[in-house]
Design an enzyme around this catalytic site. Structure first.
Site, short mmCIF file in Angstrom:
data_model
loop_
_atom_site.label_atom_id
_atom_site.label_comp_id
_atom_site.label_asym_id
_atom_site.label_seq_id
_atom_site.Cartn_x
_atom_site.Cartn_y
_atom_site.Cartn_z
N SER A 166 4.34 0.60 -6.10
CA SER A 166 3.64 -0.48 -5.83
C SER A 166 2.46 0.13 -4.85
O SER A 166 2.57 1.27 -4.56
CB SER A 166 4.38 -1.36 -4.97
OG SER A 166 4.97 -1.04 -3.62
N LYS A 167 1.68 -0.94 -4.21
CA LYS A 167 0.70 -0.64 -3.44
C LYS A 167 1.02 0.29 -2.48
O LYS A 167 0.08 1.15 -1.68
CB LYS A 167 -0.17 -1.78 -3.06
CG LYS A 167 -1.12 -2.49 -3.92
CD LYS A 167 -2.73 -2.09 -3.45
CE LYS A 167 -3.63 -2.07 -4.13
NZ LYS A 167 -4.00 -0.59 -5.03
N ARG A 168 2.27 0.17 -1.88
CA ARG A 168 2.81 0.85 -0.49
C ARG A 168 2.64 2.42 -0.76
O ARG A 168 2.51 3.00 0.08
CB ARG A 168 4.03 0.49 -0.35
CG ARG A 168 4.42 -0.83 0.39
CD ARG A 168 5.90 -0.84 0.68
NE ARG A 168 6.78 -0.89 -0.47
CZ ARG A 168 7.51 0.04 -0.67
NH1 ARG A 168 7.58 0.98 0.27
NH2 ARG A 168 8.42 0.02 -1.56
N GLY A 187 0.39 4.15 -2.58
CA GLY A 187 -1.02 4.42 -2.61
C GLY A 187 -1.55 3.66 -3.80
O GLY A 187 -1.25 2.73 -4.31
#
Ligand code: GLU
Length: 466
Positions: A238-240, A242
């Site tokens: 996920s966005k977490r 990167g």
């Protein structure tokens, strides 16, 4: 063997993500490996969330990865008539019925079921009513009450689902638009799709889809559900973790070859081979070699692959992808051949094109700035004579090639009784502004006589100004 037809059906509610790109790649490779067809279909029936920008972003990303499609892009919103026709077939054969339960009623019943500890499920209230279409009515699929539906998954093996657990699914909403599970089946049937390869977040949809195939009397395609991609902490990517969108990787200076190579290894393997050319992938890709457990995406691996592909390319091929990054840095324009020359000296030391574009600054700008520490340390008065001699002798050189340059440098070092290494670093600082750069003679060769002399003179001014 019947010809293979695969498809990639993104929902245009955002850009193309790493997971979607891997699904597209597997479908594309499988079709290419079997000499079949790869279809692109845009699943835009969620009209609230679908946008034209997302369609464009997805097409751009697929083009960048060079995943070419043979048919499409089809748009589901342009195929509503086809879904209507198939919905009618289901109504006529008793496999679908109209339902007038309002969202409020459904909500109340759902809450009551939960309060009583029952699993919430549509109870079939409208099944016996024999309703026709009408405002606010939805069309539901009449699922079997008992028995099991078995998904024979090429990757996961057989999975059985209890039919009593499956709801009477809404297949056409009250606005007349087909829902995902229905549209996808109609499309896959009418487009002749033979293999459905997709992320395993769709596994639970598949028994519902299988029931619709059966109700329509259609042949089932083969299904292969690919395990999720995880980040290094083993949670779903996920966005977490990167960047997740393909185009972000392009902007970060990755080559499509590197990203593809990284994506294919997320789930698929061939012995312990890590690097595959496109043609090798087409030749070797099979679904049997797709693993059952989630794969882990690491930036380190992608950087390693990117460094490999950057090194392997002809410098000329890197000029075009590099150019936008040079423009972004406001470097003055230079001819392709000049840029290619600079690229050649940096290929072995750049992991991304962004790193390369940064490292190229001294080749591109008219005036370099000295790193104060480097200049303070190396552009010292004892170098004065070296610079004076270099300027005079390099100006006199007719042929400015590596051999001639080396002779001049050696001679001067010898005459002045200093080691060649002691001369190199101050000259490097004068030519590039810093102490880290490709080989000195390579740099001189790219910069050319005029620039080299100008920069040596600037270096000498700095030395004398102390
Ligand atoms: N539109 C669906 C998605 O983007 C496609 C799923 C499928 O392959 O059936 O997840």
């Amino acid at each position: 063997m019947e010809p293979v037809i695969t498809r990639f059906p993104p929902s245009p509610t955002g850009s193309l993500h790493i997971g979607g790109a891997r699904t597209a790649l597997f479908n594309w490779l499988f079709a290419r490996n079997r000499g079949g067809k790869f279809i692109l279909r845009i699943e835009d029936t969620d009209v609230e969330r679908s946008t034209e920008q997302s369609v464009k972003a997805i097409l751009d990303a697929l083009e960048w990865l060079d995943l070419t499609w043979d048919e499409g892009p089809y748009f589901q919103t342009k195929r509503l008539d086809v879904y209507r026709e198939y919905a009618e077939k289901l109504v006529n054969s008793g496999h679908a019925y109209w339902c007038e339960c309002s969202p409020d009623e459904l909500e109340t019943r759902r809450n009551a079921a939960m309060a009583e500890g029952r699993k919430p499920k549509y109870e079939g209230t409208c099944r016996p009513k024999g309703l026709g279409p009408g405002p606010k009515r939805v069309l539901r699929f009449r699922g079997p009450d008992s028995g099991a539906t078995v998904l024979r998954d090429i990757i996961k093996g057989p999975i059985a689902f209890d039919n009593s657990e499956l709801d009477d699914l809404v297949i056409v909403k009250s606005d007349g638009i087909a829902t995902y599970n229905f549209a996808v089946v109609v499309d896959d049937i009418t487009m002749g799709v033979t293999h459905v390869i997709r992320g395993d977040d769709h596994v639970n949809n598949t028994p519902r889809q299988i029931l619709i195939y059966r109700a329509l009397g259609a042949k089932l395609p083969e299904f292969g559900h690919v395990p999720m991609i995880h980040g290094e902490d083993r949670s779903p990517l996920s966005k977490r973790h990167g960047a997740t969108s393909v185009i972000e990787y392009k902007n970060m200076g990755f080559l499509p070859e590197a990203l593809l190579n990284c994506l294919v290894r997320l789930g698929w393997s061939y012995g312990d081979q890590e690097i595959f050319s496109r043609s090798e992938l087409i030749e070797k890709f099979t679904l049997e070699n797709v693993g059952k457990s989630p794969s882990i995406f690491t930036m380190e691996k992608l950087l390693w692959l990117n460094a490999h592909y950057i090194k392997e390319k002809n410098p000329e091929e890197l000029v075009a992808p590099l150019r936008p990054l040079l423009v972004l840095r406001n470097y003055p324009d230079k001819p392709d051949a000049y840029i290619a020359g600079a690229v050649r000296t940096l290929q072995a030391r750049s992991r991304t094109l962004v790193e390369m574009a940064e490292a190229m600054r001294f080749y591109m700008v008219d005036e370099i700035e000295f790193d104060p520490d480097a200049a303070g340390k190396f552009l010292t008065l004892e170098m004065r004579e070296v610079f004076v001699r270099l300027i005079s002798e390099l100006s006199a050189l007719e042929v400015f090639d590596e051999k001639a340059l080396e002779t001049v440098f050696r001679q001067i070092a010898q005459d002045l009784g200093v080691k060649l290494g002691k001369v190199a670093q101050p000259v490097r600082v004068a030519l590039t502004g810093s102490t880290v750069s490709p080989g000195l003679f390579e740099i001189i060769d790219v910069l050319g006589k005029k620039t080299v002399l100008e920069r040596l003179r600037k270096g000498l001014e700095y030395i004398q100004g102390q």
